[in-house]
Write a protein that holds these residues in place. Structure first.
Motif, short mmCIF file in Angstrom:
data_model
loop_
_atom_site.label_atom_id
_atom_site.label_comp_id
_atom_site.label_asym_id
_atom_site.label_seq_id
_atom_site.Cartn_x
_atom_site.Cartn_y
_atom_site.Cartn_z
N ALA A 128 -1.95 18.26 -36.17
CA ALA A 128 -3.01 17.34 -36.57
C ALA A 128 -3.61 16.64 -35.36
CB ALA A 128 -2.48 16.28 -37.54
N ASP A 129 -4.88 16.27 -35.48
CA ASP A 129 -5.51 15.33 -34.56
C ASP A 129 -5.56 13.97 -35.24
OD1 ASP A 129 -5.98 16.89 -32.29
OD2 ASP A 129 -7.77 17.77 -33.19
N TRP A 130 -5.58 12.92 -34.42
CA TRP A 130 -5.42 11.58 -34.96
C TRP A 130 -6.00 10.61 -33.95
CZ3 TRP A 130 -0.01 8.90 -35.40
CH2 TRP A 130 -0.04 7.90 -36.38
N GLU A 131 -5.80 9.32 -34.16
CA GLU A 131 -6.19 8.32 -33.18
C GLU A 131 -5.25 7.12 -33.30
OE1 GLU A 131 -10.21 7.27 -34.13
OE2 GLU A 131 -9.62 5.92 -35.77
N ALA A 132 -5.12 6.38 -32.19
CA ALA A 132 -4.26 5.21 -32.17
C ALA A 132 -4.78 4.22 -31.14
CB ALA A 132 -2.81 5.60 -31.86
N SER A 133 -4.34 2.99 -31.27
CA SER A 133 -4.76 1.93 -30.35
C SER A 133 -4.24 2.20 -28.94
CB SER A 133 -4.22 0.59 -30.85
OG SER A 133 -4.33 -0.40 -29.85
N LEU A 134 -5.12 2.13 -27.96
CA LEU A 134 -4.72 2.36 -26.57
C LEU A 134 -3.70 1.33 -26.11
CD1 LEU A 134 -5.30 4.32 -24.23
CD2 LEU A 134 -6.94 2.65 -23.36
N SER A 135 -3.79 0.09 -26.63
CA SER A 135 -2.84 -0.95 -26.23
C SER A 135 -1.44 -0.68 -26.76
CB SER A 135 -3.31 -2.32 -26.71
OG SER A 135 -3.37 -2.37 -28.12
N GLY A 136 -1.33 0.16 -27.78
CA GLY A 136 -0.02 0.60 -28.23
C GLY A 136 0.50 1.76 -27.42
N LEU A 137 -0.41 2.65 -27.03
CA LEU A 137 -0.03 3.86 -26.28
C LEU A 137 0.25 3.57 -24.81
CD1 LEU A 137 -2.84 6.17 -27.73
CD2 LEU A 137 -0.42 6.24 -28.35
N LEU A 138 -0.41 2.55 -24.25
CA LEU A 138 -0.28 2.23 -22.82
C LEU A 138 -0.13 0.73 -22.62
CD1 LEU A 138 -3.10 4.45 -21.25
CD2 LEU A 138 -0.64 4.71 -20.86
N ASP A 139 0.66 0.35 -21.63
CA ASP A 139 0.77 -1.05 -21.24
C ASP A 139 -0.47 -1.42 -20.43
OD1 ASP A 139 1.39 -3.55 -20.34
OD2 ASP A 139 3.14 -2.95 -19.15
N LEU A 140 -1.42 -2.06 -21.08
CA LEU A 140 -2.69 -2.37 -20.41
C LEU A 140 -2.56 -3.52 -19.42
CD1 LEU A 140 -5.20 -1.95 -23.38
CD2 LEU A 140 -4.45 -0.27 -21.68
N MET A 160 -9.68 2.78 -29.65
CA MET A 160 -8.99 3.86 -30.35
C MET A 160 -9.00 5.10 -29.46
SD MET A 160 -7.93 2.27 -32.90
CE MET A 160 -7.14 3.62 -33.79
N GLU A 161 -7.83 5.65 -29.23
CA GLU A 161 -7.65 6.79 -28.33
C GLU A 161 -7.34 8.06 -29.14
OE1 GLU A 161 -6.70 8.88 -24.56
OE2 GLU A 161 -8.02 7.25 -25.22
N PRO A 162 -8.04 9.17 -28.88
CA PRO A 162 -7.70 10.43 -29.56
C PRO A 162 -6.30 10.91 -29.17
CG PRO A 162 -9.87 10.53 -28.54
CD PRO A 162 -9.21 9.30 -28.01
N ILE A 163 -5.51 11.24 -30.17
CA ILE A 163 -4.18 11.79 -29.93
C ILE A 163 -3.94 12.93 -30.92
CG2 ILE A 163 -3.20 9.64 -29.02
CD1 ILE A 163 -1.91 9.19 -31.78
N SER A 164 -2.82 13.59 -30.78
CA SER A 164 -2.46 14.70 -31.67
C SER A 164 -1.00 14.57 -32.08
CB SER A 164 -2.70 16.05 -30.99
OG SER A 164 -4.06 16.20 -30.62
N ILE A 165 -0.64 15.29 -33.13
CA ILE A 165 0.75 15.38 -33.58
C ILE A 165 1.20 16.82 -33.39
CG2 ILE A 165 2.33 15.18 -35.54
CD1 ILE A 165 0.55 12.98 -36.64
N TYR A 166 2.39 16.98 -32.81
CA TYR A 166 2.92 18.30 -32.49
C TYR A 166 4.34 18.44 -33.06
CZ TYR A 166 -0.59 18.05 -28.72
OH TYR A 166 -1.75 17.90 -28.00
N PHE A 167 4.75 19.69 -33.25
CA PHE A 167 6.17 19.98 -33.24
C PHE A 167 6.40 21.18 -32.33
CE2 PHE A 167 5.04 22.51 -37.13
CZ PHE A 167 5.58 23.75 -36.79
#
Length: 313
Positions: free
Chosen positions: A56-68, A82-89
């Motif tokens: 899947a493709d998704w999005e999440a808050s950059l402040s959660g993904l990175l220590d700004l 909002m930063e584009p991210i993906s879900i993998y296995f």
């Protein structure tokens, strides 16, 4: 009187919170023998095949993904968005022990109405699950590729890594890191029910036990043939795991969410608000960077963005 009742209710909520695990499912300890001095070999006795599946493709808050607040993030002028991210296995195919997964993909219910999601509606809204663009579901993928799964390793038990767990056969062992289930945190009061549903009824759940302080980085040669190393890298969650797969000509380093993004890994910046303990996460990230420096894997896989080739550096 009302104030006293309110105080008692708050106290009860606090007590429940600090005594709450991420899941109420029964977990068995899986004792392991630690490799000496975190040593690994680049000459495996068997070669393990790895396959990456983007579900899947998704999005999440950059402040959660990175220590700004990190100086490097400030220097780069990064702001919350909002930063584009993906879900993998990941599929790990061992010539003798069969096929294992790392993380669980996503279940069929998430392709339908949000009313059918196994995550409660408030959490689903906060996680922007309605923004998921799903390409592949776990049960469908395993079925059409005729995969007889032997086990699942979870990098950790945040929702986005267990969204497909309920679609996996109940006999398949689920492996989590030291303290991932048995550690207690207040936030678990709000997520435990959803985690229980995502893991499914009566999961075959094992917590790796390295027999030492759970805050220490540890390593396990899981198959005993130097082909697949499991690292306990606490910080993002108490029992976060990472994986190193030596190979010819390519070796692979899977970070889990010790580093969510390509930029975070390349710049050595830890995750932000999504991480439980940033100091421990920093220690684990430093360890993984050192592991990369010493062993030079061909590919590094951040938790939620495309792999990084050492040719990019």
């Amino acid at each position: 009187m009302l104030q006293r009742v309110f105080q008692i209710i708050c106290l009860l909520i606090f007590i429940l919170g600090i005594s709450c695990q991420v899941t109420s499912h029964q977990v068995k300890l899986y004792p392991v023998k630690e490799a000496s001095e975190l040593g690994i070999s680049l000459k495996p006795k068997n070669l393990v095949e790895i396959q990456v599946v983007k579900v899947a493709d998704w999005e999440a808050s950059l402040s959660g993904l990175l220590d700004l607040d990190d100086p490097k993030a400030k220097l780069a002028g990064l702001k919350d968005r909002m930063e584009p991210i993906s879900i993998y296995f990941y599929l790990i195919k061992h010539p003798n022990f069969g096929t294992f997964m790392i993380d669980s993909g996503i279940g069929e219910s998430f392709t339908k109405s949000p009313d059918g999601f196994l995550v409660n509606s408030v959490l689903a809204s906060q996680m922007h699950l309605d923004q998921l663009k799903i390409y592949e579901t776990t049960k469908s993928y395993l079925s059409k590729n005729k995969i007889n799964l032997k086990g699942v390793f979870f990098t950790h038990l945040h929702f986005d890594h267990v969204l497909g767990a309920h679609e996996i056969d109940r006999s398949v062992p689920f492996y989590v890191g030291p303290g991932e289930v048995t550690s207690k945190q207040f936030i678990n009061l709000f997520v435990q029910g959803s985690t229980d549903r995502l893991l499914g009824e009566n999961p075959n759940l094992f917590q790796l036990d390295f027999g030492k302080d759970k805050t220490q980085i540890s390593v396990l040669d899981f198959f005993g043939d130097q082909s697949f190393y499991v690292f306990s890298v606490p910080g993002h969650t108490p029992g976060s795991l990472a994986f190193f797969i030596p190979g010819k000509p390519n070796s692979h380093l899977i970070l889990g969410d010790s580093s969510h993004t390509r930029w975070g890994w390349l710049e050595g910046v830890t995750p932000g608000s999504f991480t439980t303990d940033r100091n421990l996460n920093r220690e684990s990230l430093n360890f993984l960077k050192k592991l990369e420096e010493l062993n030079k894997p061909r590919f590094v896989y951040p938790g939620h963005q495309e792999r990084i080739s050492n040719l990019e550096k």
